[in-house]
Structure formats: C-alpha cells, structure tokens
Design a protein around this motif. Structure first.
Motif, PDB file in Angstrom:
ATOM      1  N   LEU A   1       0.865  -1.177   0.000  1.00 50.12           N
ATOM      2  CA  LEU A   1       0.000   0.000   0.000  1.00 50.12           C
ATOM      3  C   LEU A   1       0.899   1.223   0.000  1.00 50.12           C
ATOM      4  CD1 LEU A   1      -3.026   0.863   0.298  1.00 50.12           C
ATOM      5  CD2 LEU A   1      -2.558   1.063   2.760  1.00 50.12           C
ATOM      6  N   ILE A   2       0.633   2.135  -0.931  1.00 47.50           N
ATOM      7  CA  ILE A   2       1.481   3.330  -1.035  1.00 47.50           C
ATOM      8  C   ILE A   2       0.607   4.589  -1.090  1.00 47.50           C
ATOM      9  CG2 ILE A   2       3.406   2.140  -2.185  1.00 47.50           C
ATOM     10  CD1 ILE A   2       2.309   3.364  -4.855  1.00 47.50           C
ATOM     11  N   ARG A   3       1.232   5.726  -0.827  1.00 47.19           N
ATOM     12  CA  ARG A   3       0.537   7.002  -0.992  1.00 47.19           C
ATOM     13  C   ARG A   3       0.542   7.364  -2.469  1.00 47.19           C
ATOM     14  NH1 ARG A   3       2.321  11.703   3.046  1.00 47.19           N
ATOM     15  NH2 ARG A   3       0.608  12.695   1.920  1.00 47.19           N
ATOM     16  N   GLU A   4      -0.572   7.895  -2.921  1.00 47.03           N
ATOM     17  CA  GLU A   4      -0.627   8.367  -4.300  1.00 47.03           C
ATOM     18  C   GLU A   4       0.178   9.665  -4.389  1.00 47.03           C
ATOM     19  OE1 GLU A   4      -4.606   9.143  -5.656  1.00 47.03           O
ATOM     20  OE2 GLU A   4      -3.994   8.909  -7.744  1.00 47.03           O
ATOM     21  N   VAL A   5       1.033   9.752  -5.382  1.00 43.16           N
ATOM     22  CA  VAL A   5       1.822  10.977  -5.576  1.00 43.16           C
ATOM     23  C   VAL A   5       1.690  11.417  -7.032  1.00 43.16           C
ATOM     24  CG1 VAL A   5       3.543  10.262  -3.848  1.00 43.16           C
ATOM     25  CG2 VAL A   5       3.989   9.811  -6.277  1.00 43.16           C
ATOM     26  N   GLU A   6       2.083  12.644  -7.283  1.00 43.81           N
ATOM     27  CA  GLU A   6       2.222  13.098  -8.672  1.00 43.81           C
ATOM     28  C   GLU A   6       3.691  12.898  -9.028  1.00 43.81           C
ATOM     29  OE1 GLU A   6       0.659  17.138  -9.875  1.00 43.81           O
ATOM     30  OE2 GLU A   6       2.786  17.370 -10.328  1.00 43.81           O
ATOM     31  N   ILE A   7       3.923  11.906  -9.860  1.00 44.54           N
ATOM     32  CA  ILE A   7       5.320  11.543 -10.159  1.00 44.54           C
ATOM     33  C   ILE A   7       6.022  12.664 -10.933  1.00 44.54           C
ATOM     34  CG2 ILE A   7       6.684  10.041 -11.714  1.00 44.54           C
ATOM     35  CD1 ILE A   7       6.342   8.607  -9.165  1.00 44.54           C
ATOM     36  N   ILE A   8       7.197  13.022 -10.484  1.00 47.83           N
ATOM     37  CA  ILE A   8       8.041  13.967 -11.220  1.00 47.83           C
ATOM     38  C   ILE A   8       8.711  13.154 -12.332  1.00 47.83           C
ATOM     39  CG2 ILE A   8      10.109  15.435 -11.028  1.00 47.83           C
ATOM     40  CD1 ILE A   8       9.162  16.018  -8.098  1.00 47.83           C
ATOM     41  N   PRO A   9       8.618  13.592 -13.596  1.00 46.24           N
ATOM     42  CA  PRO A   9       9.037  12.697 -14.696  1.00 46.24           C
ATOM     43  C   PRO A   9      10.557  12.619 -14.887  1.00 46.24           C
ATOM     44  CG  PRO A   9       8.287  14.780 -15.585  1.00 46.24           C
ATOM     45  CD  PRO A   9       8.095  14.875 -14.092  1.00 46.24           C
ATOM     46  N   LEU A  10      11.249  12.343 -13.781  1.00 47.33           N
ATOM     47  CA  LEU A  10      12.715  12.270 -13.830  1.00 47.33           C
ATOM     48  C   LEU A  10      13.190  11.004 -13.133  1.00 47.33           C
ATOM     49  CD1 LEU A  10      13.514  15.940 -12.740  1.00 47.33           C
ATOM     50  CD2 LEU A  10      13.729  15.020 -15.066  1.00 47.33           C
ATOM     51  N   GLU A  11      14.248  10.404 -13.680  1.00 53.96           N
ATOM     52  CA  GLU A  11      14.945   9.336 -12.976  1.00 53.96           C
ATOM     53  C   GLU A  11      16.190   9.990 -12.387  1.00 53.96           C
ATOM     54  OE1 GLU A  11      15.561   5.949 -15.550  1.00 53.96           O
ATOM     55  OE2 GLU A  11      13.417   5.475 -15.354  1.00 53.96           O
ATOM     56  N   VAL A  12      16.345   9.887 -11.085  1.00 53.34           N
ATOM     57  CA  VAL A  12      17.486  10.492 -10.410  1.00 53.34           C
ATOM     58  C   VAL A  12      18.477   9.364 -10.110  1.00 53.34           C
ATOM     59  CG1 VAL A  12      18.234  11.864  -8.422  1.00 53.34           C
ATOM     60  CG2 VAL A  12      15.952  12.222  -9.405  1.00 53.34           C
ATOM     61  N   VAL A  13      19.639   9.442 -10.744  1.00 52.37           N
ATOM     62  CA  VAL A  13      20.651   8.382 -10.575  1.00 52.37           C
ATOM     63  C   VAL A  13      21.774   8.919  -9.691  1.00 52.37           C
ATOM     64  CG1 VAL A  13      22.445   7.048 -11.784  1.00 52.37           C
ATOM     65  CG2 VAL A  13      20.129   7.170 -12.728  1.00 52.37           C
ATOM     66  N   VAL A  14      22.152   8.136  -8.688  1.00 52.79           N
ATOM     67  CA  VAL A  14      23.301   8.480  -7.847  1.00 52.79           C
ATOM     68  C   VAL A  14      24.378   7.428  -8.095  1.00 52.79           C
ATOM     69  CG1 VAL A  14      24.126   8.944  -5.503  1.00 52.79           C
ATOM     70  CG2 VAL A  14      21.746   9.406  -6.086  1.00 52.79           C
ATOM     71  N   ARG A  15      25.608   7.902  -8.306  1.00 53.55           N
ATOM     72  CA  ARG A  15      26.706   6.980  -8.614  1.00 53.55           C
ATOM     73  C   ARG A  15      27.851   7.154  -7.625  1.00 53.55           C
ATOM     74  NH1 ARG A  15      26.216   5.175 -13.864  1.00 53.55           N
ATOM     75  NH2 ARG A  15      24.751   6.297 -15.183  1.00 53.55           N
ATOM     76  N   ASN A  16      28.381   6.038  -7.163  1.00 49.68           N
ATOM     77  CA  ASN A  16      29.567   6.050  -6.301  1.00 49.68           C
ATOM     78  C   ASN A  16      30.780   5.462  -7.015  1.00 49.68           C
ATOM     79  OD1 ASN A  16      28.115   6.944  -3.851  1.00 49.68           O
ATOM     80  ND2 ASN A  16      27.082   4.966  -4.058  1.00 49.68           N
ATOM     81  N   VAL A  17      30.511   4.569  -7.959  1.00 55.24           N
ATOM     82  CA  VAL A  17      31.547   3.813  -8.651  1.00 55.24           C
ATOM     83  C   VAL A  17      31.207   3.848 -10.144  1.00 55.24           C
ATOM     84  CG1 VAL A  17      32.534   1.475  -8.895  1.00 55.24           C
ATOM     85  CG2 VAL A  17      31.825   2.286  -6.628  1.00 55.24           C
TER      86      VAL A  17
END
Ligand code: UDP
Length: 264
Positions: free
Chosen positions: A80-96
């Motif tokens: 069960l999740i909260r309904e959100v308005e999705i921001i149309p971005l994929e946010v990638v975090v990189r360490n390596v």
C-alpha cells in the motif's frame, strides 16, 4: 484474480486503485526488461523478492526521516502506497563507475568516483530516457529549482544511508536510480520518495568477489538472477533460511504479516 481498477501498468509493476482516497496498491510483477524494452523475460519470484527488499529499504528510510510513499506491505507481491504526482525524472546516484557512465566518459568499470555524482534522466520511453540537465528540467517545467535542490539533498541522504546499509552486509553500492513524487498536505506541497529501491534499480556488487547481485545479470545474460536477489534478501534479513518452501522451489520469505500470500 484482480478486480481492482488498474491505474497504470509499467514494465515491472502495476498500480491499482487503493482502499482509501490518496492511496494506491503497488504490485510487483516477475517481468524483467532491458534496453528500452528490447529484451524481456519472466523471472519467477523476482516480484516477490523486490517487494520485500524494497519494503525493508523504504521502512528503514522512513525510520531515519526520509519521507517515502510506502505505507505497508499487503501481501507477497503488493504494498500500500501514498498516491503521488510523479516527477518525470529518474534520479541516478553513482559512487563507482559502471554502465552508461563508463561508456560515456571512458571510465574503467569499478573505479571509485572522486565523489558521489547525481544525474537526471527524463522519463520518456519513446526517447530511451535521455540524460538532461537542470537547465532542461527548469526550462520545460518538469521540476522547479527548489524541487531539484530537494531531490538532490534527499538523493544524497538516501545514498549515504544505503552505502552504509549495504557495506554492513558485504555489498558495494555502485549506483542506483530513484524517483520522486509530489504530495499536498494542508496546501503545502512536499516531495517524497516513490517507486521502488531493489536490485532492479541498483548496481550491487559483492564486496569480496565483485560478483554482480543485480539486474545486470539479466542485461548481460549471466543467469543466476533470482539466486542473486535471494542472496541480497537473505543478507538484508528478509529470507528465512530454515523454513521449507511453502510452494515448490520459489523463494522462502519471512512472514511478518498475516495476509501474506493472499494474492499469490
Ligand atoms: N537504472 C534504472 N532504470 C533505468 C535506467 C537505469 O533503474 O531505466 C539504474 C541502473 O540499474 C543503475 C543506475 O540506474 O543502477 C545507472 O544506470 P546507467 O545509467 O548506468 O544505465 P544502464 O547502464 O543500466 O543502461
């Protein structure tokens, strides 16, 4: 059978109408896709594993004050999740260095980056999710400058937490992708973490052997994906090793919820 109203069907998940206004049910499928849908397979048990892995990660993030859409797990494949308005971005975090970064900049896979790097991709399958800059994001109105700052701060907090969490169980967090959504509370808009965090959306390498424990096993035809995801779940403490499998050879999961398995 599922008779609820389907709101959205993605590559690996389905969203159904939730029991109350402002809620949705997120259903994890066994489908695996890569290279913008060119490659597709059904990997039995993947959805069950991702549901549990994402549940534990989102629960931990909630506990340290990172706001997320996760409310509770409903059964083996659904939360069960909260309904959100999705921001149309994929946010990638990189360490390596790995994947598209290694290719783009000619960096050797496995090289520790001088610092964590955040990238944005525009969510648009038809275009193959192109990388975009803050200039594009604000010019086209996908997110406001303040929202970009908030997403970056949250992404770095999530990264710090996950790097430590995985390090503690012998896994190197190479990179991962997250998505955020907007919610309104008393006329105030807030950004919260949405979607999932699982081996489908992270690169996870065994600290000792550098074995891949993520979706690259599927992208690169290495096999052993379910076993690798099971190992991630086991190290996170959500796989019960002692109990015999309830149904055939599928993964055995620790049950903390009486409604477990209802929709299976
Ligand atoms: N990723 C994802 N969904 C996507 C693209 C990437 O979850 O549509 C994740 C991927 O699993 C990896 C990270 O984001 O953990 C960075 O991926 P990269 O840009 O290197 O792209 P890839 O090489 O996977 O195409």
């Amino acid at each position: 059978m599922n008779r609820r109203r389907r709101i959205y069907e993605g590559k690996a998940k389905v969203l159904y109408e939730g029991p109350e206004p402002g809620t949705l049910i997120q259903h994890f499928k066994d489908d695996a896709t890569a290279f913008n849908n060119e490659k597709h397979a059904l990997l039995e048990g993947k959805g069950v594993l991702n549901n549990r892995i994402s549940e534990i990660i989102f629960t931990r993030l909630n506990e340290i004050g990172v706001p997320t859409h996760f409310l509770r797990r409903l059964n083996m494949r659904e939360q069960l999740i909260r309904e959100v308005e999705i921001i149309p971005l994929e946010v990638v975090v990189r360490n390596v260095a790995a994947g598209s970064l290694s290719k783009r900049l000619g960096l050797e896979e496995g090289m520790q980056l001088p610092r964590s790097i955040i990238e944005f991709y525009y969510k648009k399958d038809e275009l193959g999710d192109p990388m975009v800059s803050e200039e594009h994001i604000t010019a086209f109105g996908w997110a406001a400058p303040q929202e970009i700052d908030e997403m970056m701060q949250l992404a770095l907090r999530i990264n710090d937490f996950l790097v430590g969490l995985f390090l503690g169980i012998g896994i190197r967090l190479v990179d991962f992708k997250v998505e955020f959504g907007r919610v309104w509370e008393n006329d105030q808009m807030r950004i919260i973490l949405a979607d999932e965090i699982s081996p489908d959306s992270c690169r996870l390498w065994d600290s000792k052997t550098s074995d891949k424990m993520d979706k690259d096993r599927f992208r690169q035809d290495m096999g052993g994906l379910i076993e690798a995801y099971q190992e991630v779940a086991r190290r996170l403490g959500v796989l019960n090793e002692n109990r015999p499998a309830a149904t055939g050879s599928g993964p055995v999961l620790v049950s903390s919820n009486s409604s477990d398995g209802k929709s299976e």
